[in-house]
Design an enzyme around this catalytic site. Structure first.
Site, PDB file in Angstrom:
ATOM      1  N   GLY A 483       0.980  -1.617  -0.490  1.00  0.00           N
ATOM      2  CA  GLY A 483       0.120   0.400   0.102  1.00  0.00           C
ATOM      3  C   GLY A 483       0.989   1.309  -0.184  1.00  0.00           C
ATOM      4  N   GLY A 485       3.215   2.550  -2.389  1.00  0.00           N
ATOM      5  CA  GLY A 485       3.237   2.725  -3.648  1.00  0.00           C
ATOM      6  C   GLY A 485       4.633   2.005  -4.774  1.00  0.00           C
ATOM      7  CB  THR A 526      12.108   1.796  -1.339  1.00  0.00           C
ATOM      8  OG1 THR A 526      10.542   1.790  -1.410  1.00  0.00           O
ATOM      9  CG2 THR A 526      12.674   3.472  -2.949  1.00  0.00           C
ATOM     10  CE  LYS A 709      20.128   7.421   4.015  1.00  0.00           C
ATOM     11  NZ  LYS A 709      20.838   7.744   5.697  1.00  0.00           N
ATOM     12  N   GLY A 710      15.240   3.212   3.000  1.00  0.00           N
ATOM     13  CA  GLY A 710      14.216   2.939   3.445  1.00  0.00           C
ATOM     14  C   GLY A 710      13.191   4.260   4.274  1.00  0.00           C
ATOM     15  N   GLY A 712       9.808   3.101   5.618  1.00  0.00           N
ATOM     16  CA  GLY A 712       8.134   2.548   5.325  1.00  0.00           C
ATOM     17  C   GLY A 712       8.396   2.841   7.144  1.00  0.00           C
ATOM     18  CD  GLU A 713      10.057  -1.129   9.411  1.00  0.00           C
ATOM     19  OE1 GLU A 713      10.614  -1.316   9.064  1.00  0.00           O
ATOM     20  OE2 GLU A 713      10.276  -2.155  10.392  1.00  0.00           O
TER      21      GLU A 713
END
Lengths: 754, 324
Positions: A483, A485, A526, A709-710, A712-713
């Protein structure tokens, strides 16, 4: 923009801070390679989701939507007891109910939490399956239980797991560096504080569930999962079939947050029921089941003792944590305290406390959320103790190497820039210089908290670009979109590289028949998928340029590619279309990309800061969050629109747990009493203020070829701490426990008066 | 959830002629926002549901010489939007707006809101047979009771969840009940009953009786009212504490005053002691705290809900002061 301009119009103190470091040539200059010139046109811009319309018009197929011919419905019977011996399970009456096609006993021996699977049914419709569950006769011998940490830690408490004590004496995380005693001796001030965080439930919008279909010895599973390949391999292991004969599909998903990582029992049960019944089986869990048996964020009870010099230099930090994830392990909460601030002397002890409740699961930034709440609350109290600006205290102890400046250098660390941008945007100078200094019944305050997380990619992630003879393009990867993207940035990167538009690209993800990609967890999707797609697309470009060059009768390196055309760099008039370049092509071409490795000389982390402004009603204890400003260093942003959404989502979740969320377990019956979304309170739109997401846009070339870099968190991590610190700033008394519900705030205010 | 049938009566007479002795078999339904949840969670499993919405003429808001009449099937959204209610009975208007969410207000009805069942998480747990469900104990009294009653409860610690009820009681509303015997009109305050009277119910209705209409007397000259609801989150939350206040102010004092609390007792809780202390005196924050303090002498907090006492003081003071 020069760095000077960038930092203009800010508070003197902060500017001085920057100047001081600039002279010493530290921070940015040392820790981060010079940002390269922006070479992209679409990457990093605001691109609407390519599947947005499908999602909001209900056309996107979620696992809940899967309906197959002859499909049966599975249900699981779960233990109502927090601890009991399952003496016998009698399925005969259930099996004889018309419409029941399969029944499986799942448990013999001891059940250790209310909600543990005991038996399963597949029937021609959901109502028959439910009715059949009622006909299963289970003989339980109830046993004593401990569902709360307090009870489980009591001497002589019932033992939760048969093979170990409730609190294993050896800490699961035992870390130290320097000399903690020496550190405390060097300190001018020492304080010790205890922080508590509640058990949080993931509560994904789409509840957990799977659909399983066998065709001979081949199994296809549609699963609401963050990890199609783990599910495939798990099914192969559990069902003893070759992984080559298992296919897992996940096209769209309504949230995971860690609770849908790995293989799940209900997926295996669906496949077992389907094999038994020789029919496809759909097994979707209820909201109630989602409340008790698909994971949770472990609670924590963290005591921090820390020493600081008058000038704010940290000399020692000691963390002791008791964390409970039910019958699962607790969370490692110490990473933030170990890493974020320069501190030479440290000691960490973390213990799991087992209770008779459902097992923990990773929950969006496991451990970091709890650890940051405690650490940043502690820093705030320390700042008040020595009477310095809390932001200055953090800057004073800024590190450029991991392990609190005792390890290897960070590949890039833009946290200082994050501090600068965030402080300016929220108006940090408006905070109460002394916590609680204001008057009146309703007080305002500002608070902040820093964030660290990993968010590196997985080397070995594969992706393909397929070019059809007609010039159409596919971007293919066996990843899954949670979710966030994923589809859209795959299209963005492919379009960017091939000189096309995102909507020209057909993106294929969510099947184990596509090139391998790891789980979507740990903010890795990503930085795994983006470089793999980019590499494949760059190979495709090479080939396309050669084709075009031969059509145009020029050298391949004279070809530039833009807006769907191949252009002669030396003569822009000469240009041919994609289709023209491919006109002699008779077959599709596939180009493989892979996420590469990285040097082990550096530590790779994401950083950020959240600033919150709150209003506290000192008579009712109610907290209202007025504004949140976030600044994140997540490398190069792939799609600013979805990146901002990601941050807004993380902040929303964090506000919700800071103020409302708590799993409530009844000590007498051993049951979770708030198993619905009325009693388990999640923030509503009315509780969410303006959220301003900022990014420092430091490109991170050492990590991967996209410099990303990520994310999400990271935006989930510091928000609860920032809110708690803003509350402290407003009322002058710290709330050391989340959720900060009105009863607790009133209690704390009384403590202050007392 | 177990299967059920739906009955679609055309007249109230058909409903009140249902056999009361077979009460476990059927349920009356208005908006269904609460009832269907109870059925899904298997708190109740009726054989059939009697859908009152198929009876014409039960939804209206009409002014007459005595005041206003509200049909029981009027939706909460209609109530909230009604200009007469907004100007003459602000407490009711505010209570309607403070209730649930727009979606639930569109479906939920005035009658249904008054007759809804408690949200006690032990009562709503299908695995627990508490007193209200015919069991022998109240799990809340020694369990997790942060949201439970601190006033008026003895054998069962539910709180009455309605927002409209405290407002309507402070506005001296009456309720008309269609019954097999004969239609009766009583004060809404007498409609609700404590668990000590019958622990299985929250009001006087028999299974085949229908709450048909509400009447609110004409607002007096200079009459003011307000409803203040304290809830934990911004919307979709039941009251932790709420206060409905109606009164006529003269100078800095109330000539008359009605205070009814929500969220604190098994029924909407009229604060007669506080009313008597406030009436005729110059209103100060001190007086209000004192009045609340007197009224709260009979409060019996449980382990987790003592904070409701403080909240009652604040909510009551703020509501009363807002009318000055």
């Amino acid at each position: 923009m020069s760095k000077r301009e960038y930092f203009k119009d800010t508070e003197d103190a902060t500017l001085l801070y920057y100047e001081e470091f600039k002279d010493k040539e530290t921070i940015l200059q040392q820790a981060t390679p010079e940002p390269e010139k922006e070479i992209f046109k679409i990457v990093g811009q605001y691109t609407p989701r390519i599947d947005g319309e499908k999602i909001v018009t209900g056309q996107a197929p979620y696992t809940h939507d899967i309906s197959l011919k002859g499909m049966l419905f599975g249900k699981i019977l779960r233990s109502p007891h927090a601890c009991a011996e399952v003496v016998s399970v009698d399925l005969s009456e259930a099996e004889s109910l018309p419409g029941v096609k399969a029944a499986l006993p799942l448990k013999k021996g001891r059940v250790n939490y209310a909600g543990e699977p005991v038996a399963a049914i597949a029937a021609t419709d959901e109502k028959i399956a439910e009715e059949a569950l009622r006909l299963i006769k289970v003989d339980y011998k109830p046993l004593p239980f401990a569902v709360t940490v307090e009870k489980a830690m009591e001497e002589g408490a019932p033992q939760v797991l048969e093979d170990r004590p409730n609190v294993p004496p050896k800490p699961f995380n035992d870390y130290s560096r320097g000399d903690i005693e020496k550190g405390f001796k060097e300190a001018d001030f020492i304080i010790e504080r205890t922080y508590k965080t509640a058990v949080e439930i993931h509560h994904t919008a789409e509840t957990h569930g799977s659909v399983a279909r066998w065709e001979g010895d081949r199994l296809t599973v549609w699963d609401s999962t963050q990890a199609i390949f783990s599910v495939r391999d798990g099914l192969a292991r559990w069902l003893r079939v070759p992984a080559s004969r298992v296919k897992v599909i996940k096209k769209y998903m309504g949230g995971g947050f860690g609770s849908k990582l790995g293989i799940n029992d209900y997926t295996v049960i669906a496949a077992m029921l389907a094999r038994e019944a020789r029919k496809p089986v759909k097994l979707i869990l209820s909201r109630e089941e989602n409340s008790i048996c698909v994971g949770n964020r472990p609670s924590s009870l963290q005591t921090i003792k820390g020493g600081v010099k008058k000038d704010g230099t940290l000399t020692a930090l000691y963390l002791k944590n008791y964390t409970s994830g039910g019958v699962g392990g607790g969370d490692r909460c110490a990473e933030p305290i170990i890493d974020v601030y320069k501190c030479p002397n440290m000691k960490v002890e973390e213990y799991t406390v087992y209770t008779n409740t459902g097992a923990s699961r990773p929950t969006r930034a496991p451990g970091h959320v709890q650890g940051t709440f405690a650490l940043e609350g502690f820093m705030e109290e320390l700042a008040a103790e020595i009477n310095v600006d809390p932001l200055e205290l953090r800057k004073k102890n800024y590190s450029t190497k991991n392990l609190g400046d005792t390890g290897i250098p960070y590949s890039s660390k833009g946290l200082d820039k994050c501090y600068q941008m965030g402080a300016e945007k929220i108006g940090w100078h408006r905070r109460n210089k002394k916590p609680g200094q204001g008057n009146g019944k309703v007080r305002r305050g500002l608070g902040m908290a820093s964030q660290i997380w990993w968010g590196t990619g997985r080397p070995g992630t594969l992706a393909d670009i397929k070019i059809h003879p007609d010039g159409s393009v596919e971007a293919i990867c066996g990843t899954q979109d949670l979710g966030t993207g994923t589809r859209t940035y795959m299209a963005v990167i492919t379009a960017e590289t091939l000189g096309l538009k995102p909507e020209d690209i057909t993106v294929k993800i969510g099947s184990t028949e596509y090139p391998w990609c790891g789980s979507s967890g740990g903010s890795t999707t990503t930085p795994s998928v983006a470089p793999a797609i980019r590499e494949a697309a760059l190979k495709a470009v090479e080939w396309l340029k050669q084709l075009a060059a031969s059509e145009m009768k020029i050298a391949p390196d004279a070809v530039i590619i833009d807006k769907g055309k191949f252009i002669n760099k030396d003569n822009p008039e000469q240009a041919i279309s994609f289709q023209d370049a491919l006109r002699r092509q008779r077959r599709e071409m596939v180009f493989h990309g892979e996420c590469g490795g990285r040097s082990s000389d550096y530590a790779y982390n994401t950083f950020g800061v959240h600033f919150a402004e709150v209003e506290v009603d000192t008579e009712t204890g109610q907290i209202k969050v007025l504004k949140v400003v976030t600044a994140h260093d997540s490398g190069r942003i792939m799609n600013r629109l979805t990146a901002e959404s990601q941050v807004i989502g993380g902040v929303t979740q964090g506000i919700s747990t800071a103020l409302f969320e708590e799993r409530v377990v009844d000590e007498t019956t051993g049951n979770v009493v708030n198993r619905n979304l009325r009693d388990y309170k999640i923030a509503t739109s009315m509780d969410i203020p303006e959220i301003i997401p900022l990014f420092v846009d430091i490109i991170e070339p050492r990590m991967n070829i996209m410099g990303t870099k990520g994310l999400g968190e990271p935006p989930r991590i510091p928000i609860s701490g920032a809110i708690a610190n803003a509350v402290f700033n407003a009322i002058g008394v710290p709330i050391r426990e989340i959720p900060m519900t009105p009863d607790k705030v009133l209690e704390a205010l009384k403590r202050k008066e007392g | 959830m177990k299967d059920f049938k739906i009955a679609e009566p055309q007249t109230l007479e058909q409903v009140i002629s249902l056999p009361a002795e077979e009460k476990d078999k059927f349920c009356l339904m208005a908006g269904g926002t609460d009832l269907l949840g109870e059925i899904k969670d298997e708190i109740i499993s009726p054989e059939f549901i009697v859908d009152l919405k198929t009876i014409p003429g039960l939804s209206y808001i009409q002014k007459d010489k005595d005041g206003v009449k509200i049909g029981a099937l009027t939706t909460v959204a209609e109530l909230a939007e009604n200009p007469l209610i907004k100007t003459d009975y602000p407490a009711l208007h505010q209570a309607a707006l403070a209730l649930a969410t727009p979606q639930l207000r569109n479906m939920g009805t005035v009658g249904g809101n008054l007759c809804q069942r408690p949200r006690c998480w032990y009562y709503r747990d299908p695995n627990m047979k508490c007193r209200k469900k015919g069991g022998s104990q109240c799990f809340a009294s020694n369990g997790r009771n942060k949201y439970h009653a601190i006033l008026g409860a003895r054998i069962c610690y539910i709180v009455h969840p309605s927002d409209l009820a405290p407002a309507l009681i402070s506005l001296d509303a009456e309720v008309t009940i269609s019954s097999p015997k004969k239609e009766k009109t009583i004060s809404l305050a007498d409609f609700f009953t404590l668990p000590q009277v019958n622990v299985r119910k929250e009001n006087i209705l028999e299974p085949n009786e229908v709450l048909r209409e509400l009447r609110i007397p004409q607002a007096k000259n200079g009459e003011k009212s307000t409803y203040l609801k304290f809830k934990e989150r911004g919307t979709w939350d039941f009251a932790v504490v709420s206060a409905a206040v109606k009164g006529t102010v003269s100078g800095r004092a109330f000539k008359d005053i009605r205070i009814t609390l929500g969220g604190v007792a098994p029924i909407p809780w009229r604060l007669k002691i506080a009313e008597d202390l406030i009436k005729g005196k110059k209103v100060t924050e001190n007086l209000l705290r004192q009045a609340a303090g007197e009224a709260l002498k009979e409060a019996r907090p449980l382990k987790d809900n003592g904070y409701k006492k403080e909240l009652i003081e604040v909510v009551l003071s703020r509501a009363v002061l807002s009318l000055m």
